[in-house]
Scaffold this motif. Sequence first.
Motif, PDB file in Angstrom:
ATOM      1  N   GLU A  50       0.771  -1.032  -0.085  1.00 39.74           N
ATOM      2  CA  GLU A  50       0.060   0.097   0.095  1.00 39.74           C
ATOM      3  C   GLU A  50       0.714   1.119  -0.022  1.00 39.74           C
ATOM      4  N   TYR A  51       0.916   1.803  -1.229  1.00 32.12           N
ATOM      5  CA  TYR A  51       1.930   2.798  -1.321  1.00 32.12           C
ATOM      6  C   TYR A  51       2.499   3.943  -0.449  1.00 32.12           C
ATOM      7  N   PRO A  52       1.424   4.848  -0.008  1.00 30.61           N
ATOM      8  CA  PRO A  52       2.078   5.994   0.913  1.00 30.61           C
ATOM      9  C   PRO A  52       2.394   5.471   2.298  1.00 30.61           C
ATOM     10  N   GLU A  53       1.804   4.421   2.786  1.00 32.68           N
ATOM     11  CA  GLU A  53       2.092   3.939   4.079  1.00 32.68           C
ATOM     12  C   GLU A  53       3.341   3.096   3.850  1.00 32.68           C
TER      13      GLU A  53
END
Lengths: 181, 411
Positions: A50-53
Amino acid sequence: MATIFVKRPKLAWHESWFISTFAKGLKITLGHALKTFLEITGKKEKVTMEYPEQKWDENLPEYYRGAPALVTDEQDRERCVSCQLCEFICPPKAIRITPGEIPSDDPWAKVEKRPKEFDIDMTRCIYCGMCEEVCPEQAIYLRKDYAITGESRAELMHDKAKLYQIGGKRIGLVNKWNELK
Amino acid sequence: MGHLLANIDLTFLIASVVKIVFLTFLVILPMVAYSVYAERRFSAVIQDRVGPNRTGIPLTLFGFKKDIQILGIGGLTQPMADGIKFLLKEDFTPKSVNAFYYWLAPCLTMVPALMTCVVLPFGSELRLSDLNGLLSWVYGVIGMADLPVFSSVPVPSVIADLSVGPLYTFAIASLGVYGIVIAGWASNSKYPFLGGVRASAQMISYELSLGLSIIPVLMVFGELNLTKMSIYQDANGWLLLPLWGEGLSLARWVLWIPMGLSFCIFVVAMFAETNRLPFDMAECETELVAGYHTEYSSMKFALFFLGEYAAMIIGSGLAVTLFLGGWSIPFGPLIGLGYSAGDTPLWLGLLHIGVFLGKIVFFILFFILIRWTLPRFRFDQLMKLGWMVMFELALFNVVLTAFLMWLVPLK
């Protein structure tokens, strides 16, 4: 001659009536759905992040091509001599250099030139790395910063200060200006 | 006039209004919103994506550990976000359109879809007098003991108990095509126009097989009242699951074959009626931009969307009621969860509503799964299938059912 007649497969009645083919299709879609559903709900190991996290920054390769930046050498001298090769090679013409003279009372007066202005328009930059490749002084490097965002175009115009801030100091390789060696 | 007013049954009126508000605003519309969400999530997992999983009540800001999630699925408030987005977007009316019809079309899609729900029995009946104990306790607390309580006559869980249920549904549901045709025509643009033309041709073709496919069912029930159909299926086994009551007779099992055929034709025709893939010729993104709603934006576009999903829900409700027992619980009479007129406790009535909604949810997921499984038909294939296969099959099915019913009579 060059014509190839593709023989269409002869379908059985249950295939052309969407019976067995339908079951096959449902098997594929349901299989994918179940697999991904288990991954989302955490019952199965995920293959994606999950990219931004979650980020993969520590695994970026050494040759990763992120934002271009200027570097200083071990004596904090600006490596760039404003030869403008990067400006000329830059395919999207993102780099704009205003050359400047080094005054004669400067300790690095013999380098003669350094950029007065050095702007990279990050809305145009395509991260190709040609500037890095062409630089005879190894003054410009592509760093690993990839999330270059801003709220205005002006913010995405990286000026000299910003470029040195991203680039920092880089040690080694070009020693021709170094009197100590 | 006074004579007319005196004849109005006020209890019935209030009960109907409550039921309409409950079914439309508390069941169908939220279900529509969440089926859009379900569509997005389900299609995402089918395609190995994650789907919208971010929108949530930011509970973490108030010190909670996690947002609300069910089974680890986040983004449950996505429909609200969608709704707000639709409301806030610019409602753009192109200059070239015929404004009156352009505004009329979305309403004409949405209204019939919602109107059809009045005949669906969404539950058996609610014996509200079970609540009288609680009610009198509340009255005791507030010190007014002589307020009215519920009468012992149970409230049927259907808005209008018409004796022409399926006919009414088809009559109203087919009005939905006007919305699409008018949208296509009023947009004054070639792609919406093509979409509208296709939709009308498709709907007319599939209306036939849809109507013919339920004739065998009506022959078996001998009845056009959906409530009575549900009650019969509850006592005697579903049409497609005749495993209890009279369902165990030879006649019902012989009739299982035409009923299965009927069900298949009905479901396929329903897909075509609701313009869902693989029959969404009216939208057909690859050929027609967005079909009949190309020129629509904001809430008007949303109304088309809602209408489509509402039609799906009503269609599923009809299929469930006709073939899968409506609100009845499988093996209900055998495990003591069957319906008996006037003697069904309130909790069982509520359970029946839940079972009905559960079956509809199952059907909607099936709709979505099919959409992402089958590719779109070509228009000529669609027409060929409708006129050369489905129509004949449905006609043949009527004859077959009649023959079988003559061979092995029911009861």
